[in-house]
Design a protein around this motif. Structure first.
Motif, mmCIF file in Angstrom:
data_model
loop_
_atom_site.group_PDB
_atom_site.id
_atom_site.type_symbol
_atom_site.label_atom_id
_atom_site.label_comp_id
_atom_site.label_asym_id
_atom_site.label_seq_id
_atom_site.Cartn_x
_atom_site.Cartn_y
_atom_site.Cartn_z
ATOM 1 N N SER A 6 0.820 -1.094 0.080
ATOM 2 C CA SER A 6 -0.103 -0.013 -0.205
ATOM 3 C C SER A 6 0.812 1.255 -0.078
ATOM 4 O O SER A 6 0.483 2.394 -0.108
ATOM 5 N N ARG A 8 2.902 4.243 -1.652
ATOM 6 C CA ARG A 8 2.751 5.187 -2.752
ATOM 7 C C ARG A 8 3.689 4.759 -4.243
ATOM 8 O O ARG A 8 3.143 4.467 -5.023
ATOM 9 N N VAL A 50 -7.114 3.288 -8.006
ATOM 10 C CA VAL A 50 -8.144 3.873 -7.320
ATOM 11 C C VAL A 50 -7.642 3.965 -5.960
ATOM 12 O O VAL A 50 -8.030 4.881 -5.087
ATOM 13 N N SER A 51 -6.666 2.870 -5.422
ATOM 14 C CA SER A 51 -6.106 3.390 -4.317
ATOM 15 C C SER A 51 -5.241 4.478 -4.231
ATOM 16 O O SER A 51 -5.069 5.198 -3.105
ATOM 17 N N VAL A 53 -5.909 7.471 -5.824
ATOM 18 C CA VAL A 53 -6.972 8.410 -5.667
ATOM 19 C C VAL A 53 -7.570 8.594 -4.304
ATOM 20 O O VAL A 53 -7.696 9.528 -3.919
ATOM 21 N N ARG A 54 -7.878 7.159 -3.731
ATOM 22 C CA ARG A 54 -8.630 7.160 -2.688
ATOM 23 C C ARG A 54 -7.681 7.763 -1.284
ATOM 24 O O ARG A 54 -8.082 8.461 -0.292
ATOM 25 N N ASP A 55 -6.505 7.398 -1.326
ATOM 26 C CA ASP A 55 -5.432 7.844 -0.408
ATOM 27 C C ASP A 55 -4.736 9.133 -0.668
ATOM 28 O O ASP A 55 -3.868 9.521 0.267
ATOM 29 N N ARG A 56 -5.384 9.847 -1.623
ATOM 30 C CA ARG A 56 -4.551 11.164 -2.175
ATOM 31 C C ARG A 56 -4.514 12.123 -0.972
ATOM 32 O O ARG A 56 -3.471 12.923 -0.787
ATOM 33 N N LYS A 58 -4.890 11.698 2.386
ATOM 34 C CA LYS A 58 -4.154 11.352 3.621
ATOM 35 C C LYS A 58 -2.786 11.694 3.628
ATOM 36 O O LYS A 58 -2.067 11.796 2.666
#
Length: 61
Positions: A6, A8, A50-51, A53-56, A58
């Motif tokens: 997970s 980046r 998607v991961s 973009v979703r964690d952008r 945080k």
């Protein structure tokens, strides 16, 4: 293992590499095997994208 997958840089690698393979596979591999390879790699690439973009939003610890 989950923290490694997970991170980046790994997500960017998964996104770009699998996207490139998905784009090239139908031209390199003939028939349904090339199409299915492209679909499988595309799904992995979309999941990594998607991961990303979703964690952008945080903050990185």
């Amino acid at each position: 293992m989950k923290t490694l997958l997970s991170s980046r840089p790994v997500l960017w690698f998964l996104f770009l590499f699998n996207l490139a393979v998905a784009a090239v596979a139908p031209f390199v591999v003939d028939g349904s095997q090339g199409v299915m390879t492209a679909v499988g790699m595309g799904v992995v690439s979309l999941g990594a994208g998607v991961s990303l973009v979703r964690d952008r939003g945080k903050k990185v610890a």
